[in-house]
Design a protein around this motif. Structure first.
Motif, PDB file in Angstrom:
ATOM      1  N   LEU A  18       0.824  -1.209   0.000  1.00 53.48           N
ATOM      2  CA  LEU A  18       0.000   0.000   0.000  1.00 53.48           C
ATOM      3  C   LEU A  18       0.861   1.263   0.000  1.00 53.48           C
ATOM      4  O   LEU A  18       0.530   2.245  -0.665  1.00 53.48           O
ATOM      5  CB  LEU A  18      -0.957  -0.001   1.185  1.00 53.48           C
ATOM      6  CG  LEU A  18      -2.156  -0.924   1.030  1.00 53.48           C
ATOM      7  CD1 LEU A  18      -2.894  -1.069   2.356  1.00 53.48           C
ATOM      8  CD2 LEU A  18      -3.096  -0.426  -0.060  1.00 53.48           C
ATOM      9  N   THR A  21       1.921   1.787  -3.545  1.00 55.79           N
ATOM     10  CA  THR A  21       0.848   2.293  -4.408  1.00 55.79           C
ATOM     11  C   THR A  21       0.622   3.776  -4.134  1.00 55.79           C
ATOM     12  O   THR A  21       0.431   4.552  -5.064  1.00 55.79           O
ATOM     13  CB  THR A  21      -0.474   1.508  -4.234  1.00 55.79           C
ATOM     14  OG1 THR A  21      -0.960   1.646  -2.903  1.00 55.79           O
ATOM     15  CG2 THR A  21      -0.314   0.051  -4.592  1.00 55.79           C
ATOM     16  N   GLY A  40      -2.548  -0.809  -8.836  1.00 60.49           N
ATOM     17  CA  GLY A  40      -2.932  -1.903  -7.941  1.00 60.49           C
ATOM     18  C   GLY A  40      -2.415  -3.236  -8.430  1.00 60.49           C
ATOM     19  O   GLY A  40      -1.849  -4.022  -7.653  1.00 60.49           O
ATOM     20  N   TYR A  45      -2.249  -6.484  -6.406  1.00 61.57           N
ATOM     21  CA  TYR A  45      -3.697  -6.530  -6.235  1.00 61.57           C
ATOM     22  C   TYR A  45      -4.318  -6.957  -7.564  1.00 61.57           C
ATOM     23  O   TYR A  45      -4.596  -6.130  -8.417  1.00 61.57           O
ATOM     24  CB  TYR A  45      -4.250  -5.174  -5.798  1.00 61.57           C
ATOM     25  CG  TYR A  45      -3.856  -4.808  -4.408  1.00 61.57           C
ATOM     26  CD1 TYR A  45      -4.633  -5.213  -3.326  1.00 61.57           C
ATOM     27  CD2 TYR A  45      -2.707  -4.084  -4.152  1.00 61.57           C
ATOM     28  CE1 TYR A  45      -4.269  -4.886  -2.034  1.00 61.57           C
ATOM     29  CE2 TYR A  45      -2.331  -3.761  -2.860  1.00 61.57           C
ATOM     30  CZ  TYR A  45      -3.115  -4.166  -1.812  1.00 61.57           C
ATOM     31  OH  TYR A  45      -2.749  -3.853  -0.535  1.00 61.57           O
ATOM     32  N   PHE A  51      -8.281  -3.796  -4.112  1.00 61.84           N
ATOM     33  CA  PHE A  51      -7.393  -2.642  -3.969  1.00 61.84           C
ATOM     34  C   PHE A  51      -8.188  -1.390  -3.609  1.00 61.84           C
ATOM     35  O   PHE A  51      -7.797  -0.622  -2.734  1.00 61.84           O
ATOM     36  CB  PHE A  51      -6.600  -2.419  -5.254  1.00 61.84           C
ATOM     37  CG  PHE A  51      -5.733  -1.197  -5.221  1.00 61.84           C
ATOM     38  CD1 PHE A  51      -4.778  -1.028  -4.227  1.00 61.84           C
ATOM     39  CD2 PHE A  51      -5.865  -0.199  -6.170  1.00 61.84           C
ATOM     40  CE1 PHE A  51      -3.975   0.100  -4.187  1.00 61.84           C
ATOM     41  CE2 PHE A  51      -5.070   0.929  -6.144  1.00 61.84           C
ATOM     42  CZ  PHE A  51      -4.124   1.081  -5.156  1.00 61.84           C
ATOM     43  N   SER A  54      -8.948  -1.659   0.068  1.00 62.46           N
ATOM     44  CA  SER A  54      -7.770  -1.646   0.949  1.00 62.46           C
ATOM     45  C   SER A  54      -7.151  -0.269   1.081  1.00 62.46           C
ATOM     46  O   SER A  54      -6.748   0.138   2.173  1.00 62.46           O
ATOM     47  CB  SER A  54      -6.713  -2.624   0.425  1.00 62.46           C
ATOM     48  OG  SER A  54      -7.197  -3.933   0.414  1.00 62.46           O
TER      49      SER A  54
END
Length: 74
Positions: A18, A21, A40, A45, A51, A54
């Motif tokens: 994360l 990203t 993602g 993902y 994604f 999340s």
């Protein structure tokens, strides 16, 4: 390695993915921002819906609404 850290290996990996990203979606300059689904997928993902759930759970905003203002983890 993770004993006593209060986090599982899988949570640590998810957190790192994360973060990457977020970094990629926040990129500025001459490079245009890639599509959210592409970012993602690049970071593991395979399911865009996963994604899209999340990212806001971690940062409080959707990945498509990412701006250049600072984002604090939720």
């Amino acid at each position: 390695m993770f004993d006593g850290e209060g986090v599982t290996v899988s949570r640590w990996i998810q957190h790192r993915r994360l973060e990457e990203t977020l970094r990629e979606l926040s990129r500025r300059g001459g490079v245009s921002r890639p599509a959210v689904a592409v970012v993602g997928k690049r970071w593991g993902y395979g399911n865009a819906a996963h994604f899209s759930r999340s990212f806001p759970a971690a940062y409080g905003i959707s990945p498509s609404n990412r701006t250049d203002r600072p984002v604090r983890p939720s």
